[in-house]
Design a protein around this motif. Structure first.
Motif, PDB file in Angstrom:
ATOM      1  N   ASP A 155       0.808  -1.223   0.000  1.00 11.94           N
ATOM      2  CA  ASP A 155       0.000   0.000   0.000  1.00 11.94           C
ATOM      3  C   ASP A 155       0.838   1.269   0.000  1.00 11.94           C
ATOM      4  N   GLU A 156       2.000   1.180   0.603  1.00  9.42           N
ATOM      5  CA  GLU A 156       2.860   2.355   0.693  1.00  9.42           C
ATOM      6  C   GLU A 156       4.319   1.923   0.729  1.00  9.42           C
ATOM      7  N   LEU A 157       5.178   2.828   0.342  1.00  7.21           N
ATOM      8  CA  LEU A 157       6.624   2.581   0.381  1.00  7.21           C
ATOM      9  C   LEU A 157       7.263   3.660   1.235  1.00  7.21           C
ATOM     10  N   ILE A 158       8.154   3.264   2.096  1.00  5.07           N
ATOM     11  CA  ILE A 158       8.902   4.224   2.908  1.00  5.07           C
ATOM     12  C   ILE A 158      10.307   4.261   2.349  1.00  5.07           C
ATOM     13  N   LYS A 201      17.503   6.532   8.056  1.00  6.18           N
ATOM     14  CA  LYS A 201      16.307   7.118   8.674  1.00  6.18           C
ATOM     15  C   LYS A 201      15.163   7.152   7.660  1.00  6.18           C
ATOM     16  N   ASP A 202      13.977   6.760   8.123  1.00  3.00           N
ATOM     17  CA  ASP A 202      12.798   6.851   7.267  1.00  3.00           C
ATOM     18  C   ASP A 202      12.494   8.317   7.003  1.00  3.00           C
ATOM     19  N   LYS A 203      12.400   8.679   5.711  1.00  3.35           N
ATOM     20  CA  LYS A 203      12.261  10.095   5.388  1.00  3.35           C
ATOM     21  C   LYS A 203      11.056  10.417   4.508  1.00  3.35           C
ATOM     22  N   TYR A 204      10.684   9.548   3.585  1.00  2.66           N
ATOM     23  CA  TYR A 204       9.602   9.830   2.644  1.00  2.66           C
ATOM     24  C   TYR A 204       8.646   8.652   2.562  1.00  2.66           C
ATOM     25  N   VAL A 205       7.407   8.957   2.155  1.00  2.96           N
ATOM     26  CA  VAL A 205       6.418   7.916   1.902  1.00  2.96           C
ATOM     27  C   VAL A 205       5.905   8.088   0.486  1.00  2.96           C
ATOM     28  N   VAL A 206       5.812   6.989  -0.241  1.00  4.08           N
ATOM     29  CA  VAL A 206       5.277   7.007  -1.598  1.00  4.08           C
ATOM     30  C   VAL A 206       3.971   6.219  -1.575  1.00  4.08           C
ATOM     31  N   LEU A 207       2.921   6.845  -2.111  1.00  2.00           N
ATOM     32  CA  LEU A 207       1.599   6.224  -2.176  1.00  2.00           C
ATOM     33  C   LEU A 207       1.092   6.243  -3.602  1.00  2.00           C
ATOM     34  N   ASP A 208       0.264   5.289  -3.927  1.00  2.00           N
ATOM     35  CA  ASP A 208      -0.487   5.329  -5.174  1.00  2.00           C
ATOM     36  C   ASP A 208      -1.397   6.559  -5.122  1.00  2.00           C
ATOM     37  N   ILE A 209      -1.641   7.212  -6.234  1.00  7.48           N
ATOM     38  CA  ILE A 209      -2.405   8.463  -6.246  1.00  7.48           C
ATOM     39  C   ILE A 209      -3.812   8.278  -5.690  1.00  7.48           C
TER      40      ILE A 209
END
Length: 88
Positions: free
Chosen positions: A24-27, A33-41
């Motif tokens: 569902d999401e990519l970190i 360090k976890d910095k960004y999250v990528v989600l489907d639009i």
């Protein structure tokens, strides 16, 4: 799923398509360090809609409690300017 920034650099953004089919999401992890999250639009649109619904519900609660004030635009601007001067 967590992926490193280096992996994104190596494989490019096409990596997102492949992984978002399974997760569902990519970190994105940068230097450990976890910095960004990528989600489907579509998932992002869901989050935004939920966020706006929550803001609306909170606003309606404030109105029910009388936790607001009525003022003209000019009064509101004057109040904001005064607050800014106080902060400086």
């Amino acid at each position: 799923m967590t992926i490193s920034a280096n992996e994104v650099k190596k494989r490019g953004v096409s990596l997102f398509d492949t992984l978002l089919e399974r997760f569902d999401e990519l970190i994105i992890n940068v230097r450990g360090k976890d910095k960004y999250v990528v989600l489907d639009i579509e998932r992002y649109k869901e989050f935004r809609a939920n966020e706006l619904d929550l803001a609306y519900m909170q606003t309606m609660k404030d109105i029910e409690k009388g936790n607001y004030k009525a003022q003209s635009a000019a009064e509101h601007i004057a109040e904001l300017e005064a607050d800014l001067k106080d902060e400086l």
